[in-house]
Design an enzyme around this catalytic site. Structure first.
Site, PDB file in Angstrom:
ATOM      1  N   SER A  99       0.860  -1.199   0.000  1.00 49.64           N
ATOM      2  CA  SER A  99       0.000   0.000   0.000  1.00 49.64           C
ATOM      3  C   SER A  99       0.882   1.230   0.000  1.00 49.64           C
ATOM      4  CB  SER A  99      -0.860   0.009   1.266  1.00 49.64           C
ATOM      5  OG  SER A  99      -0.041   0.316   2.395  1.00 49.64           O
ATOM      6  N   ASP A 100       0.304   2.372  -0.327  1.00 54.30           N
ATOM      7  CA  ASP A 100       1.059   3.589  -0.077  1.00 54.30           C
ATOM      8  C   ASP A 100       0.877   3.919   1.411  1.00 54.30           C
ATOM      9  OD1 ASP A 100       1.613   6.552  -2.136  1.00 54.30           O
ATOM     10  OD2 ASP A 100       2.537   5.873  -0.275  1.00 54.30           O
ATOM     11  N   TRP A 101       1.609   4.891   1.855  1.00 55.74           N
ATOM     12  CA  TRP A 101       1.703   5.266   3.272  1.00 55.74           C
ATOM     13  C   TRP A 101       0.326   5.426   3.935  1.00 55.74           C
ATOM     14  CZ3 TRP A 101       6.594   6.677   5.592  1.00 55.74           C
ATOM     15  CH2 TRP A 101       6.496   7.154   6.882  1.00 55.74           C
TER      16      TRP A 101
ATOM     17  N   SER B 182      -2.386   4.087   3.392  1.00 50.50           N
ATOM     18  CA  SER B 182      -3.567   4.138   2.523  1.00 50.50           C
ATOM     19  C   SER B 182      -4.560   3.031   2.855  1.00 50.50           C
ATOM     20  CB  SER B 182      -3.156   4.058   1.048  1.00 50.50           C
ATOM     21  OG  SER B 182      -2.530   2.839   0.754  1.00 50.50           O
TER      22      SER B 182
END
Ligand code: GLC
Length: 703
Positions: free
Chosen positions: A264-266, A268
């Protein structure tokens, strides 16, 4: 090989407890206060070393092999001794900072971008990093968005070519090689369509545009064997990318056969509650895992909630095992089970070598785009005294651009020093620190060079602007200097296209330098004084004004295009509709002529050749980026007025000619049709061999 790996992975999974499996899906940030017991318990599968992420606002030390070895040692004290994979944003170089990715795209040189990635891999792995969160492959049509700096511009063909080369540069042929890095295609997908050019906003993308514009660079990365992808901070068409099962599983794994893992992104995963499709962290974690999102970056939501969701029967052991399997597969491929530690002695050999610096200088030279050169003012020759002024004259770390956490200011020669060194014998270079001083000194010089533009702190993640003009005060400074009537060169440093309409008219010559990396000063000196010639081309449209955005070359035709008569045709009342300068545009220090276009067949069956003569009609050697465009005149869905399908570098001495030829294959003309399938449709096509996306020699053929 794959079966052997998978069988050993399955044996390992068989031994793992529920907690150890969930631990592999957990990626905290490597902060100094990280609890070492989490590593010893096997509760961490990866560490992210993200200090300095919003670079331009301060630099940080990524640490080094000793720090990575320290964390790895703790992880290997766990029951099953599963190694960590340590990741970091190595976006355009590690210690040897290359031009920003958008600048490297302007070089239209995938081989060079791949070599730069290979240098970054060697340097990052010497520091104990084994995974980079790059390349960023987001197509961007809105330069208000700060992250346009980090991608490859507006075109899917150029983006795909660069994606493939960069992935191979980072990963090589053997991911287990000590100097190779696991790459990560990000941000999957559609992040650049954030409304208003505002990071973290939402976007609407039609299925044909998603398939034909935003997905191709990611597909190219998967075909190049990329190990990981990262989900995007975007709610695209009502479904946040981090929980989009159709894209994360059906397309990525089902259609493309991707067998690595997705991070995932930070935070997210947790943000699914903000988007409003998850009631709480546990629900967010289940939605993401079951969509095909394997590793949770930083928010700890997987670690904190998946165990209970399993006990409640809300997720299955098979779903957990599949995510663990993908992660262990990449760790195996990366050689981490056999060689988890980094040889600390490598740093002295592999980082910031003269060869790396030379490559960074070459990349900077090829990335800068000459936008104007009246009376061949550039290269500056024969001038006795030159004045240089502007906010960049003493630039050092400002040349790095965004996402340069491991760049060090002491590695950079100040720009004024580089330019002074580059000046030829007999040419005196003065520098003025203030506009007033510049105005006074300008009366005593033969030519003026203004070094202006945006600081990297205006570029990168969540550094969006509502106005694409030069930063405050700079336009007025150019007005005052232009009024003096001296030969005027404008050099623009930026992480995005800026609407320099007024300045392009005022200056005699304009060179777009982007943020050119640690050798940017030397490269600029090479170009300004003629040791090298510019060859860069715009990888993204230059708008006349912010109000034109979104504006891009491969647009659909209007029902009332500019070519129709009368006033009822697409236009603004207060501005021409055409961009300031188009995608693919760039000048050189010589001139090239395009003649004798030939299309080998009137009808394309399988493939055909399109060729033309390119002649250097100027007085200097030069490199021309010859581009191939097509237009599908009639489709079951409307088709772009032009699409880039090829480009080649033609290096020619003065007076020299060459014949440039492109092969067009039927599959190159495939698109997402009205019935949703991908393929070609019979009909007529225009084809160009061109210097940019608006001009060129036009031919035609049928399919
Ligand atoms: C950031 C960025 C992403 C980056 C990650 C780790 O928020 O969106 O591109 O790789 O976090 O720093």
């Amino acid at each position: 090989m794959q079966q052997a790996t998978d069988s050993s992975i399955n044996e390992l999974i068989y031994q793992m407890t529920l907690e150890e499996k969930i631990g592999q899906l957990n990626q905290p940030n490597a902060s100094p206060d990280l609890n070492p017991d989490l590593l010893r318990q096997g509760s961490i599968g990866s560490l992210l070393n993200a200090s300095g992420a919003l670079t331009g606002q301060g630099f940080s030390d990524s640490g080094n092999a000793d720090i990575s070895n320290h964390f790895q040692k703790l992880a290997l004290e766990s029951r099953l001794k599963i190694p960590l994979i340590i990741g970091r944003d190595v976006i355009h170089g590690f210690r040897t900072v290359f031009p920003i990715p958008l600048a490297q795209a302007a070089a239209f040189n995938p081989d060079l971008a791949g070599e730069a990635a290979s240098v970054a891999a060697r340097e990052a792995t010497a520091s104990g990093i084994k995974w980079t969160f790059a390349p960023m492959l987001d197509i961007a049509r809105d330069p208000r968005w700060g992250r346009v700096a980090e991608g490859n511009g507006e075109d899917p063909f150029l983006g795909a070519q660069l994606a493939s080369a960069i992935v191979k540069g980072y990963q090589g042929d053997n991911l287990a090689a000590p100097d190779k890095l696991v790459a990560c295609a990000k941000h999957y997908v559609g992040y650049g369509a954030a409304e208003g050019g505002r990071d973290y906003e939402n976007g609407e993308i039609s299925e044909p545009t998603l398939r034909d514009v935003y997905l191709p660079p990611f597909h190219a990365a998967v075909k190049a064997g990329i190990g990981t992808l990262m989900s995007a901070f975007i709610d695209m068409n009502g479904i946040p990318a981090t929980a989009n099962r159709r894209l994360l599983t059906n397309v990525l794994r089902g259609e493309w056969g991707f067998d690595g893992f997705v991070v995932s992104d930070w935070e997210s995963v947790r943000e699914l509650t903000h988007h409003g499709i998850a009631e709480d962290d546990a629900h967010a974690a289940r939605l993401a895992l079951q969509a095909g999102l394997d590793m949770d970056m930083v928010d700890g939501v997987y670690l904190d909630t998946l165990g209970e969701s399993f006990q409640q029967g809300k997720i299955s052991m098979e779903e957990l095992d599949e995510a663990v399997r993908r992660i262990l597969r990449i760790k195996h491929r990366a050689g981490l089970f056999d060689q988890p530690f980094t040889d600390p002695s490598r740093a002295s050999r592999d980082i910031l070598t003269p060869e790396a610096r030379a490559l960074a200088r070459q990349a900077a030279v090829q990335s800068m785009v000459l936008l104007k050169n009246e009376h061949q003012l550039l290269p500056l020759q024969g001038f006795h005294r030159i004045l240089m002024a502007g906010n960049f004259i003493h630039a050092r770390a400002e040349l790095f651009g965004t996402w340069t956490a491991d760049g060090r200011v002491e590695d950079v020669t100040p720009l004024d020093e580089s330019l002074r060194q580059a000046a030829p014998q007999g040419t005196e270079v003065w520098f003025a620190d203030t506009p007033d001083l510049a105005l006074n000194l300008a009366h005593h010089v033969d030519a003026v060079v203004l070094l202006l533009g945006e600081h990297p702190s205006r570029s990168g993640e969540n550094c969006n602007v509502s106005d694409l003009s030069l930063p405050p005060g700079q336009a007025e400074f150019v007005d005052r200097m232009a009024a003096l009537g001296k030969p005027l060169v404008l050099v623009v440093f930026a992480g995005r296209p800026l609407a320099i309409t007024r300045q392009l008219a005022q200056a005699d010559a304009v060179l777009y330098a982007w943020h050119p990396g640690l050798e940017g000063g030397a490269a600029l000196g090479d170009l300004i004084f003629g040791q090298a010639s510019p060859s860069g081309r715009l990888p993204i449209t230059l708008p006349r004004a912010t109000g034109q955005v979104p504006i891009y070359y491969n647009h659909k035709n209007s029902g009332r295009p500019l070519t129709t008569d009368g006033q009822f045709r697409t236009r603004y009342l207060d501005l021409p509709t055409a961009p300031l300068l188009p995608f693919g545009y760039g000048l050189t220090y010589t001139q090239f002529e395009y003649t004798n276009l030939k299309v080998s067949h009137a009808t394309l069956r399988g493939s055909l050749e399109v060729s033309a003569d390119i002649t250097n009609t100027g007085a200097r050697a030069g490199v021309e980026i010859v581009q191939l465009y097509v237009r599908d005149l009639i489709g079951s869905l409307t088709r772009p007025v032009r699409e880039l399908k090829g480009f080649q570098r033609a290096a020619l001495q003065s007076g020299e000619s060459c014949r440039v030829s492109f092969t067009l294959r039927e599959e190159d003309l495939a698109f997402t049709r009205a019935d949703g399938t991908c393929g070609v449709e019979p009909g007529s096509f225009h084809v160009w061999i061109a210097p940019d996306s608006q001009r060129g020699l036009q031919g035609e053929f049928r399919l």
